[in-house]
Every structure is written in structure tokens, then in C-alpha cells.
Design a protein around this motif. Structure first.
Motif, short mmCIF file in Angstrom:
data_model
loop_
_atom_site.label_atom_id
_atom_site.label_comp_id
_atom_site.label_asym_id
_atom_site.label_seq_id
_atom_site.Cartn_x
_atom_site.Cartn_y
_atom_site.Cartn_z
N ARG A 41 41.79 35.61 39.15
CA ARG A 41 43.10 36.21 39.42
C ARG A 41 44.04 36.03 38.25
O ARG A 41 44.83 36.93 37.93
N LYS A 42 43.96 34.90 37.59
CA LYS A 42 44.84 34.63 36.44
C LYS A 42 44.64 35.67 35.34
O LYS A 42 45.60 36.21 34.79
N TRP A 43 43.36 35.98 35.03
CA TRP A 43 43.10 36.95 33.96
C TRP A 43 43.62 38.33 34.34
O TRP A 43 44.31 38.98 33.55
N TYR A 44 43.27 38.79 35.54
CA TYR A 44 43.66 40.14 35.94
C TYR A 44 45.18 40.25 36.09
O TYR A 44 45.78 41.28 35.74
N ALA A 45 45.83 39.22 36.61
CA ALA A 45 47.28 39.27 36.79
C ALA A 45 48.00 39.30 35.44
O ALA A 45 49.04 39.95 35.30
N GLU A 46 47.45 38.62 34.44
CA GLU A 46 48.07 38.61 33.11
C GLU A 46 47.77 39.89 32.35
O GLU A 46 48.57 40.32 31.51
N ALA A 47 46.62 40.49 32.61
CA ALA A 47 46.20 41.67 31.84
C ALA A 47 46.74 42.98 32.40
O ALA A 47 47.04 43.91 31.66
N MET A 48 46.87 43.06 33.73
CA MET A 48 47.30 44.31 34.35
C MET A 48 48.78 44.58 34.11
O MET A 48 49.58 43.65 34.00
N PRO A 49 49.16 45.86 34.06
CA PRO A 49 50.57 46.21 33.92
C PRO A 49 51.32 46.01 35.23
O PRO A 49 50.73 46.03 36.31
N PHE A 50 52.62 45.77 35.12
CA PHE A 50 53.48 45.68 36.30
C PHE A 50 53.65 47.08 36.89
O PHE A 50 53.76 48.04 36.15
N PRO A 51 53.64 47.25 38.22
CA PRO A 51 53.56 46.23 39.26
C PRO A 51 52.14 46.02 39.81
O PRO A 51 51.97 45.35 40.81
N ASN A 54 49.79 44.23 38.82
CA ASN A 54 49.33 42.85 38.80
C ASN A 54 49.76 42.06 40.03
O ASN A 54 49.27 40.97 40.27
N PHE A 55 50.66 42.61 40.84
CA PHE A 55 51.10 41.92 42.04
C PHE A 55 50.14 42.12 43.21
O PHE A 55 50.00 41.23 44.05
N PHE A 56 49.48 43.27 43.27
CA PHE A 56 48.66 43.53 44.46
C PHE A 56 47.21 43.92 44.17
O PHE A 56 46.35 43.76 45.04
N LEU A 57 46.90 44.41 42.97
CA LEU A 57 45.52 44.84 42.71
C LEU A 57 44.51 43.70 42.68
O LEU A 57 43.39 43.86 43.19
N PRO A 58 44.82 42.53 42.08
CA PRO A 58 43.83 41.44 42.13
C PRO A 58 43.43 41.07 43.56
O PRO A 58 42.25 40.84 43.85
N GLY A 59 44.41 41.01 44.47
CA GLY A 59 44.10 40.71 45.87
C GLY A 59 43.25 41.80 46.51
O GLY A 59 42.32 41.51 47.28
N ARG A 60 43.54 43.06 46.19
CA ARG A 60 42.75 44.17 46.73
C ARG A 60 41.32 44.11 46.18
O ARG A 60 40.35 44.33 46.92
N MET A 61 41.18 43.79 44.91
CA MET A 61 39.85 43.68 44.31
C MET A 61 39.06 42.54 44.95
O MET A 61 37.85 42.64 45.16
N GLN A 62 39.75 41.43 45.26
CA GLN A 62 39.08 40.32 45.92
C GLN A 62 38.53 40.75 47.28
O GLN A 62 37.38 40.44 47.62
N ARG A 63 39.33 41.49 48.04
CA ARG A 63 38.88 41.95 49.36
C ARG A 63 37.69 42.90 49.22
O ARG A 63 36.73 42.86 50.01
N GLN A 64 37.71 43.76 48.20
CA GLN A 64 36.59 44.68 47.98
C GLN A 64 35.31 43.92 47.64
O GLN A 64 34.22 44.28 48.11
N HIS A 65 35.43 42.88 46.83
CA HIS A 65 34.24 42.09 46.47
C HIS A 65 33.72 41.31 47.67
O HIS A 65 32.50 41.14 47.82
N MET A 66 34.62 40.83 48.51
CA MET A 66 34.18 40.11 49.70
C MET A 66 33.47 41.05 50.68
O MET A 66 32.47 40.67 51.32
N GLU A 67 33.93 42.29 50.76
CA GLU A 67 33.25 43.29 51.59
C GLU A 67 31.87 43.61 51.00
O GLU A 67 30.89 43.77 51.73
N ARG A 68 31.80 43.68 49.68
CA ARG A 68 30.52 43.93 49.03
C ARG A 68 29.55 42.78 49.30
O ARG A 68 28.36 43.01 49.53
N LEU A 69 30.07 41.56 49.29
CA LEU A 69 29.23 40.40 49.58
C LEU A 69 28.69 40.45 51.00
O LEU A 69 27.51 40.16 51.25
N GLN A 70 29.53 40.83 51.94
CA GLN A 70 29.09 40.93 53.34
C GLN A 70 27.99 41.98 53.50
O GLN A 70 27.04 41.79 54.25
#
Length: 318
Positions: A124-134, A136-152
Motif C-alpha cells: 500500500r505504501k508504494w501504490y499510495a506514494e506513486a499514484m496521483p491524487f485522489p 491514491n486514497f481509494f485505489l490501493p484498497g480496491r486493488m487489495q479487495r480484487q486480489h483477495m477475490e482472486r485468491l478466493q
């Protein structure tokens, strides 16, 4: 003259040409085959023609966003890393690709996106620092949920322990066995099928390099990989041979919404403004709905005389 093929992928970091597993696999395959691609290493997936990364825009303008389909298209364009493989080697490729997806991919997702310490301090640190505002506020969390769905999806249909601790223990044990098998199969060779890289090498490298190069606070599988010296040398060899400059990339600085007018994308300025407005609307809406901010209608105070009315009109004019 046909337009050049364009590859859009996640930018580099952690000593790698790309921090994303799929982007790294496609990028590595393209380097192996020498495919002439116009590269766009970006940190905003909304700038991709498909809205996702990686994505390939073909010479005919078609957009492909699935890694295996991108590689299939490159093969059709005669950039085929598996051209000299025998039928048995082709079968081995399919078998090992299946092994990677079943045994190594679940743990890789868990390591970067589920493990709390790694996710907060690294991913999250890398993506939040690299992504443009805004974003970086919500895309890392959305990506995490997508990866967790992929894992399931990867784990569904299999008999697995119900306990999370037991499940994690089983997954990591299978991943260690997979790494050991890869080490034994590689032996002292430069690549898995001899002196020339194939598509299997592109995928194996992307899995191993991401795990090997990243400084993880919780590196259960990383420690086992570092003990397999031929796999470590294999990754170092590919990085130095095919990514002599890209491999040293650091995390890009955070992009600001107000970029220069001379950007590569003609509609970049408009997209940035729309992104900012969408982010502000989302944040204000969340604040109102959650009760953080309340809106109350107050009765306007009456001021005697016409002088006060004249001042109000002047303020509105200004």
C-alpha cells in the motif's frame, strides 16, 4: 505504415522494471523476443486504454488486457519465445504454468496483499506514494479487495482446512515445495530449456523476482527462496541481461493532478480535473452519509434598513 504496438504497464520499483506480477511477466516476454513496443510505464491505471494494467494496443488499434492473450498476440506477430521448443517441452511448459498458478500464486497474493504487515508497510505504501491524487486514497484498497477475490477463486473447489492458520500453513508449505521443484528442474542451466529463454522463464522470473527483490517485513517464503541459490542467480542473470537499466528503478514520485500542458496524453488535463472532482465528491458524500458532516438550514438574520441590502448585493456581484 502501421502504428507501433504500445504496452501499458505498472511502473518499476523495489529494484524491478515493474512492481506488478502480470506487467512484469508480459514485459519480460517482450524483452525475450525483442518485440518492438512503445512502452508506457505508468502509475495510473485509468490512463490505460482498457482501464487496467497491463494492456496492449495493437498496430490495428485493438486493446488486449489479459497477460496470456497479450503474449498470444505477440506470437501471432512472429515474436515467439517458444518457437524452438519440442512437443515435450511445450507440455512441460503447460505443466509448470499450472503449478505456478496453483501453488505459488496464492502465496504471492497472500504475501503482498493479505499479510497485514507487508501490505501496510510495502504494498500500500508504494501504490499510495506513486499514484496521483485522489486515486491514491481509494485505489490501493480496491486493488487489495480484487486480489483477495482472486485468491478466493484460486482456492475454491479444493478441500482446504477451515482454520485460517492451518490454511496459511498449508499454502506456504506447498509454495516451498514448488520453489524446491523449480530449483531442481532448473539445475545449472541458464534457462529452463537450455541457453535461450522461453515463455515459462518469463512467468517464473516474474514470480521469483517479485518475491526476491522486495524488502518484506514478513518474508516467510522469501527466506526459503534465498536458500535456493540457483534460482537467485537465475533472477539476477535475467535482470542484468534484459533489464540493465530498468532493474535499478526506484518508486516514482507521486504525481500531482496539475501536470504540465505538454504531457503525452492529449486529454490528460481533462482527466486530471475529472479525477479530482470525482474524488472530492466521493469524500464529501462519504462525510455527509456517515454523519461526520451535517448540514443544517439556518434562518437568515434580518438587518434593518436598506444599507445592509446594498452591501449584500455588492458582495454577490463580487
Amino acid at each position: 505504415m502501421a502504428a507501433p504496438m504500445e504496452l501499458f504497464c505498472w511502473a518499476g520499483g523495489w529494484g524491478l522494471p515493474s512492481v506488478d506480477l502480470d506487467s512484469l511477466a508480459v514485459l519480460t516476454y517482450a524483452r525475450f523476443t525483442g518485440a518492438p513496443l512503445k512502452m508506457h510505464k505508468i502509475t495510473n491505471p485509468w490512463r490505460s486504454p482498457s482501464g487496467a494494467l497491463p494492456a496492449l494496443r495493437t498496430s490495428l488499434g485493438e486493446v488486449i488486457s489479459v497477460p496470456h492473450k497479450i503474449i498470444t498476440h505477440l506470437r501471432k506477430e512472429k515474436y515467439n519465445a517458444d518457437y524452438d521448443l519440442s512437443a515435450r517441452q511445450g507440455a512441460d511448459t503447460l505443466a509448470f504454468m499450472s503449478l505456478l498458478e496453483e501453488k505459488l500464486l496464492p502465496v504471492l497474493i497472500h504475501t503482498f496483499w493479505v499479510d497485514t504487515k507487508n501490505y501496510v508497510e510495502v504494498t500500500r505504501k508504494w501504490y499510495a506514494e506513486a499514484m496521483p491524487f485522489p486515486l491514491n486514497f481509494f485505489l490501493p484498497g480496491r486493488m487489495q479487495r480484487q486480489h483477495m477475490e482472486r485468491l478466493q477463486l484460486l482456492l475454491c473447489g479444493e478441500q482446504r482446512p477451515e482454520s485460517e492458520d492451518e490454511l496459511e500453513k498449508e499454502l506456504y508449505q506447498e509454495a516451498r515445495e514448488c520453489l524446491t521443484l523449480l530449483s531442481q528442474r532448473l539445475g545449472s542451466q541458464k534457462f529452463f530449456f537450455g541457453d535461450a529463454p522461453a515463455s515459462l522463464d518469463a512467468f517464473v522470473f516474474s514470480y521469483l523476482a517479485l518475491l526476491l527483490q522486495t524488502k518484506l517485513p514478513s518474508g516467510k517464503l522469501q527466506a526459503h527462496l534465498r536458500g535456493l541459490h540457483n534460482l537467485c542467480a537465475y533472477c539476477t542473470h535475467i535482470l542484468s541481461l534484459y533489464f540493465p537499466w530498468d532493474g535499478a528503478e526506484a518508486a516514482p514520485p507521486r504525481q500531482t493532478p496539475a501536470g504540465p500542458e505538454t504531457e503525452e496524453e492529449p486529454n490528460r488535463r481533462r482527466n486530471q480535473v475529472l479525477s479530482v472532482l470525482a474524488g472530492l465528491v466521493a469524500m464529501v458524500g462519504y462525510a455527509v452519509l456517515s454523519g461526520i458532516v451535517s448540514i443544517q438550514r439556518a434562518a437568515p438574520a434580518r438587518t434593518p434598513g436598506t444599507r445592509g441590502l446594498g452591501m449584500a448585493e455588492e458582495d454577490e456581484d463580487e
